[in-house]
Write a protein that holds these residues in place. Structure first.
Motif, PDB file in Angstrom:
ATOM      1  N   PHE A  56       0.845  -1.174   0.000  1.00  0.00           N
ATOM      2  CA  PHE A  56       0.000   0.000   0.000  1.00  0.00           C
ATOM      3  C   PHE A  56       0.888   1.235   0.000  1.00  0.00           C
ATOM      4  CE2 PHE A  56      -2.229   3.341   2.464  1.00  0.00           C
ATOM      5  CZ  PHE A  56      -3.398   3.459   1.723  1.00  0.00           C
ATOM      6  N   ILE A  57       0.507   2.246  -0.767  1.00  0.00           N
ATOM      7  CA  ILE A  57       1.200   3.534  -0.754  1.00  0.00           C
ATOM      8  C   ILE A  57       0.348   4.522   0.035  1.00  0.00           C
ATOM      9  CG2 ILE A  57       2.043   5.476  -2.130  1.00  0.00           C
ATOM     10  CD1 ILE A  57       2.387   3.509  -4.472  1.00  0.00           C
ATOM     11  N   HIS A  58       0.897   5.001   1.155  1.00  0.00           N
ATOM     12  CA  HIS A  58       0.207   6.071   1.869  1.00  0.00           C
ATOM     13  C   HIS A  58       0.715   7.391   1.311  1.00  0.00           C
ATOM     14  CE1 HIS A  58      -1.819   8.460   4.786  1.00  0.00           C
ATOM     15  NE2 HIS A  58      -2.231   7.413   5.481  1.00  0.00           N
ATOM     16  N   SER A  59      -0.177   8.129   0.664  1.00  0.00           N
ATOM     17  CA  SER A  59       0.203   9.306  -0.122  1.00  0.00           C
ATOM     18  C   SER A  59       0.340  10.579   0.695  1.00  0.00           C
ATOM     19  CB  SER A  59      -0.829   9.527  -1.242  1.00  0.00           C
ATOM     20  OG  SER A  59      -0.932   8.384  -2.052  1.00  0.00           O
ATOM     21  N   GLY A  60       0.367  10.469   2.000  1.00  0.00           N
ATOM     22  CA  GLY A  60       0.578  11.651   2.818  1.00  0.00           C
ATOM     23  C   GLY A  60      -0.609  12.006   3.687  1.00  0.00           C
ATOM     24  N   ASP A  61      -0.374  12.943   4.614  1.00  0.00           N
ATOM     25  CA  ASP A  61      -1.311  13.242   5.689  1.00  0.00           C
ATOM     26  C   ASP A  61      -1.598  11.962   6.461  1.00  0.00           C
ATOM     27  OD1 ASP A  61      -1.290  15.874   4.889  1.00  0.00           O
ATOM     28  OD2 ASP A  61      -3.190  15.775   3.820  1.00  0.00           O
ATOM     29  N   THR A  62      -0.500  11.307   6.846  1.00  0.00           N
ATOM     30  CA  THR A  62      -0.592  10.092   7.644  1.00  0.00           C
ATOM     31  C   THR A  62      -1.179  10.390   9.016  1.00  0.00           C
ATOM     32  OG1 THR A  62       1.701  10.439   8.356  1.00  0.00           O
ATOM     33  CG2 THR A  62       1.350   8.998   6.471  1.00  0.00           C
ATOM     34  N   ILE A  63      -0.986  11.616   9.482  1.00  0.00           N
ATOM     35  CA  ILE A  63      -1.625  12.114  10.700  1.00  0.00           C
ATOM     36  C   ILE A  63      -2.100  13.540  10.424  1.00  0.00           C
ATOM     37  CG2 ILE A  63      -0.221  10.716  12.275  1.00  0.00           C
ATOM     38  CD1 ILE A  63       1.410  13.329  12.819  1.00  0.00           C
ATOM     39  N   TYR A  64      -2.857  14.098  11.345  1.00  0.00           N
ATOM     40  CA  TYR A  64      -3.231  15.518  11.303  1.00  0.00           C
ATOM     41  C   TYR A  64      -2.738  16.154  12.592  1.00  0.00           C
ATOM     42  CZ  TYR A  64      -5.807  15.271   6.984  1.00  0.00           C
ATOM     43  OH  TYR A  64      -6.130  15.141   5.663  1.00  0.00           O
ATOM     44  N   ALA A  65      -1.443  16.507  12.582  1.00  0.00           N
ATOM     45  CA  ALA A  65      -0.826  17.091  13.767  1.00  0.00           C
ATOM     46  C   ALA A  65      -1.445  18.430  14.131  1.00  0.00           C
ATOM     47  CB  ALA A  65       0.673  17.255  13.544  1.00  0.00           C
ATOM     48  N   ASP A  66      -2.054  19.090  13.146  1.00  0.00           N
ATOM     49  CA  ASP A  66      -2.692  20.389  13.388  1.00  0.00           C
ATOM     50  C   ASP A  66      -4.198  20.269  13.564  1.00  0.00           C
ATOM     51  OD1 ASP A  66      -3.046  19.557  10.755  1.00  0.00           O
ATOM     52  OD2 ASP A  66      -3.109  21.592   9.961  1.00  0.00           O
ATOM     53  N   GLY A  67      -4.694  19.044  13.725  1.00  0.00           N
ATOM     54  CA  GLY A  67      -6.139  18.833  13.822  1.00  0.00           C
ATOM     55  C   GLY A  67      -6.535  18.121  15.096  1.00  0.00           C
ATOM     56  N   PRO A  68      -6.792  18.860  16.177  1.00  0.00           N
ATOM     57  CA  PRO A  68      -7.214  18.226  17.432  1.00  0.00           C
ATOM     58  C   PRO A  68      -8.525  17.454  17.266  1.00  0.00           C
ATOM     59  CG  PRO A  68      -6.562  20.510  17.803  1.00  0.00           C
ATOM     60  CD  PRO A  68      -6.642  20.320  16.321  1.00  0.00           C
ATOM     61  N   ILE A  69      -8.683  16.455  18.116  1.00  0.00           N
ATOM     62  CA  ILE A  69      -9.871  15.601  18.100  1.00  0.00           C
ATOM     63  C   ILE A  69     -10.722  15.897  19.328  1.00  0.00           C
ATOM     64  CG2 ILE A  69     -10.669  13.199  18.285  1.00  0.00           C
ATOM     65  CD1 ILE A  69      -9.549  13.753  15.559  1.00  0.00           C
ATOM     66  N   GLN A  70     -12.024  16.100  19.132  1.00  0.00           N
ATOM     67  CA  GLN A  70     -12.958  16.287  20.225  1.00  0.00           C
ATOM     68  C   GLN A  70     -13.728  14.993  20.472  1.00  0.00           C
ATOM     69  OE1 GLN A  70     -15.489  19.542  19.120  1.00  0.00           O
ATOM     70  NE2 GLN A  70     -13.875  21.083  19.317  1.00  0.00           N
ATOM     71  N   ALA A  71     -14.212  14.826  21.683  1.00  0.00           N
ATOM     72  CA  ALA A  71     -14.916  13.598  22.041  1.00  0.00           C
ATOM     73  C   ALA A  71     -16.195  13.425  21.233  1.00  0.00           C
ATOM     74  CB  ALA A  71     -15.225  13.580  23.539  1.00  0.00           C
ATOM     75  N   GLU A  72     -16.886  14.531  20.942  1.00  0.00           N
ATOM     76  CA  GLU A  72     -18.149  14.449  20.212  1.00  0.00           C
ATOM     77  C   GLU A  72     -18.243  15.585  19.203  1.00  0.00           C
ATOM     78  OE1 GLU A  72     -21.454  14.381  22.877  1.00  0.00           O
ATOM     79  OE2 GLU A  72     -21.002  12.365  23.632  1.00  0.00           O
ATOM     80  N   VAL A  73     -18.831  15.282  18.054  1.00  0.00           N
ATOM     81  CA  VAL A  73     -19.074  16.285  17.017  1.00  0.00           C
ATOM     82  C   VAL A  73     -20.532  16.132  16.572  1.00  0.00           C
ATOM     83  CG1 VAL A  73     -18.414  17.181  14.755  1.00  0.00           C
ATOM     84  CG2 VAL A  73     -16.675  16.124  16.238  1.00  0.00           C
TER      85      VAL A  73
END
Length: 515
Positions: A173-190
């Protein structure tokens, strides 16, 4: 062929031990044996070697057993490096001397460095080395994991697209980038527009933007909480590249950003920390001369060479991108990487040359969507090649004049799927051989698009699937999560490129005949 059902059962047992954070085991384990909370993974597989990665939860020595049978009746044992706090207890080893074109089973164990009598339970993985002769090849690609606030939702079974991909049994598999979102915090609920609630697993490091080494590493640990991803990693070797969200949205090395969420404004420093975490947590073969280099060539038998490029590390500042002459301000891949790519394409004897790109060539990506005056991508609007496009034009011209054929571009980044055909007859810059570009993603992130095409290199839309007009950042519940798959036939050398969704539906397929 090995009994795949039995192998999957083994993986499920091994994965069960990694569903609980390591701190839980440190408190409960009476003998303090090491544990492998992130499972195992393989990467950069070629004919006789593969990178094997894992992570302990405490100081420990990595050991690897490998065999050509899943019973491990006969196996080889290799002593690996120590997993220490300095690398967040990650470790990897370049497993060499593997038989060509063979299914390999491997198991990783950790020996405690605090008590040498204590060993972890083994974690099991598998891979297929590249063939030495003509053999059917199947691989997949995609990008964008845990973006725009859409993380691991346990009520939906987590990131199930990884299970869909694994069922297709690709070679890699080729992961083409944005393997993580270091600038994107996660909230418990949306709260979703229809009133439903999206629920995320949340960790401390994913609750804010990443600035420290611990926070960047925590983004990778977060993704590995997902059982689907851990099982996929154990079954399918991965070729990793990075894009922007491993650091910061639309970043470039010289930037001093003004995002108020950060106390650290120096992007060069953030990028250095991010790259170290990226290299620690992914099985990438380092380059002896430049151990931080991400671009590389991975040869997978006589039918395929994969060129993993890096559009992020060597770029000049984002800007209007309208220069008429190439120079330092128009750098995108950078002179050294362009020269490496030209030489590699020229030397390649493989039937197909796949360029794995972290951004599309002809889709316009604005750096600032409010004013649309500066550009994040190479594409900068209709017309002749300008700015960063001069670098692309030079590369395409080189391939034409040197009769380099059967080049296909694979990418992600824009959070929808598409198939593009670049036609010199409809282009402003015409010195190139026609080629295809395929876009797939996101894997588990918000869905956007479709994007605006720039006519400089004559891209034509063959297929695209994106949200309805006016809708953006749709959650994975909308079903608009995509991956791509390539099949190369050993007898005819024909390539088939397909786009799939997270429900396992094939949306599009393009057949390409080798020239």
């Amino acid at each position: 062929m090995p009994n795949r059902r039995r192998f999957i059962q083994q993986l499920s047992v091994a994965a069960a031990a990694a569903t609980v954070p390591s701190w839980f085991y440190i408190q409960r384990s009476p003998d303090l044996r090491p544990l492998l909370p992130g499972g195992v993974s393989a990467g950069d597989v070629i004919q006789d070697r593969a990178l094997i990665w894992s992570r302990s939860d405490r100081p420990a020595r990595m050991w690897i057993d490998w065999s050509t049978t899943e019973s491990f009746k006969k196996f080889n044992t290799i002593q690996g490096p120590a997993a220490l706090p300095e690398s967040d207890f990650t470790s990897k080893i370049d497993l060499t001397g593997l038989p060509t074109g063979q299914e390999i089973f491997y198991r990783v164990r950790y020996q405690s460095l605090e008590d040498l009598k204590l060993w972890s339970e083994p974690s099991i993985g598998r891979l297929r080395t590249a063939p030495g002769s003509f053999r059917n090849v199947r691989f997949q690609w995609g990008g964008d994991t845990c973006g725009q606030g859409w993380g691991i939702n346990p009520e939906l079974g987590g990131m199930k697209i990884y299970s869909q991909m694994a069922q297709r049994n690709p070679d890699f598999f080729i992961h083409s980038g944005d393997t993580i979102y270091a600038d994107g915090p996660i909230q418990a609920e949306v709260k979703l527009p229809d009133g439903k609630i999206w629920k995320n697993i949340v960790t401390e490091e994913k609750s804010k933007v990443a600035e420290t080494m611990q926070e960047f590493r925590g983004n990778y640990r977060y993704n590995l909480l997902d059982e689907n991803l851990r099982n996929f990693n154990a079954k399918v070797p991965i070729l990793y590249q990075w894009d922007d969200h491993e650091v910061l949205n639309n970043w470039y090395p010289e930037e001093i950003h003004d995002d108020k969420r950060y106390s650290e404004k120096n992007v060069a420093l953030l990028a250095a920390r991010a790259k170290r975490a990226f290299l620690e947590y992914n099985p990438i073969r380092s380059n002896g001369e430049d151990p931080e280099r991400i671009y590389r060539r991975v040869s997978y038998g006589p039918l395929l060479d994969v060129f993993m490029i890096d559009m992020r590390s060597y770029r000049a500042a984002n800007g209007p991108n309208k220069q008429t002459q190439a120079g330092p301000d128009t750098a995108f891949l950078g002179r050294q990487q362009i020269q490496w790519l030209k030489e590699g394409l020229l030397a390649s004897k493989a039937t197909w040359k796949v360029i794995a790109s972290d951004m599309p060539l002809g889709l316009i990506v604005y750096d600032d969507y409010a004013t649309k005056g500066t550009f994040e991508n190479g594409a900068n609007g209709n017309g002749p090649a300008l700015g960063r496009e001069l670098e692309t034009a030079d590369l395409l011209r080189f391939m034409l004049h040197n009769e380099i054929k059967n080049v296909v571009w694979l990418t992600a980044d824009v959070h929808y799927c598409a198939a593009h055909y670049y036609d010199p007859a409809k282009a402003q810059f015409k010195e190139f051989r026609p080629f295809y570009e395929f876009v797939a993603g996101p894997l588990n992130a918000g869905t956007f698009g479709p994007g605006e095409l720039d006519n400089t290199f004559g891209p034509q839309v063959l297929f695209q699937k994106a949200p309805p007009t006016g809708q953006g950042n749709l959650s994975p519940l909308a079903g608009l999560q995509f991956f791509g798959e390539v099949n190369i036939d050993a007898e005819t050398a024909e390539m088939k490129v397909a786009l799939w969704d997270n429900l396992g539906q094939r949306l599009f397929e393009q057949k390409i005949v080798a020239q």
